[in-house]
Design a protein around this motif. Sequence first.
Motif, PDB file in Angstrom:
ATOM      1  N   GLU A   8     -13.988  11.104  29.363  1.00  0.00           N
ATOM      2  CA  GLU A   8     -13.067  11.544  30.414  1.00  0.00           C
ATOM      3  C   GLU A   8     -13.843  12.096  31.604  1.00  0.00           C
ATOM      4  OE1 GLU A   8     -10.036  14.199  29.060  1.00  0.00           O
ATOM      5  OE2 GLU A   8      -9.594  12.962  27.302  1.00  0.00           O
ATOM      6  N   ASP A  11     -15.378   9.186  33.458  1.00  0.00           N
ATOM      7  CA  ASP A  11     -14.366   8.394  34.153  1.00  0.00           C
ATOM      8  C   ASP A  11     -13.903   9.048  35.445  1.00  0.00           C
ATOM      9  OD1 ASP A  11     -14.438   6.414  32.298  1.00  0.00           O
ATOM     10  OD2 ASP A  11     -12.649   7.063  31.205  1.00  0.00           O
ATOM     11  N   SER A  12     -13.911  10.354  35.509  1.00  0.00           N
ATOM     12  CA  SER A  12     -13.394  11.025  36.692  1.00  0.00           C
ATOM     13  C   SER A  12     -14.513  11.610  37.551  1.00  0.00           C
ATOM     14  CB  SER A  12     -12.415  12.122  36.281  1.00  0.00           C
ATOM     15  OG  SER A  12     -13.068  13.052  35.416  1.00  0.00           O
ATOM     16  N   TRP A  13     -15.116  12.689  37.133  1.00  0.00           N
ATOM     17  CA  TRP A  13     -16.090  13.399  37.950  1.00  0.00           C
ATOM     18  C   TRP A  13     -17.423  12.656  38.022  1.00  0.00           C
ATOM     19  CZ3 TRP A  13     -14.080  16.609  41.111  1.00  0.00           C
ATOM     20  CH2 TRP A  13     -12.922  17.294  40.759  1.00  0.00           C
ATOM     21  N   LEU A  16     -17.047   9.964  40.637  1.00  0.00           N
ATOM     22  CA  LEU A  16     -17.033  10.585  41.961  1.00  0.00           C
ATOM     23  C   LEU A  16     -18.441  11.001  42.373  1.00  0.00           C
ATOM     24  CD1 LEU A  16     -15.443  11.681  44.390  1.00  0.00           C
ATOM     25  CD2 LEU A  16     -15.185  13.813  43.113  1.00  0.00           C
TER      26      LEU A  16
END
Length: 49
Positions: A8, A11-13, A16
């Motif tokens: 997770e 996938d996100s931070w 980015l």
Amino acid sequence: MDYNLMREFADSWGLLAMALFFIGCIAFALRPGSRRQADEAARVPLEED
């Protein structure tokens, strides 16, 4: 850390962070004055010692 938690985060931070790093590298390469430095670096192998 659990695999799902790490996934997770990636996938996100993580995505980015990698995108911002890539944009920063492009901006660094295209900054004013970088053309002269790139030309000097390209001539290094051709210079006589």
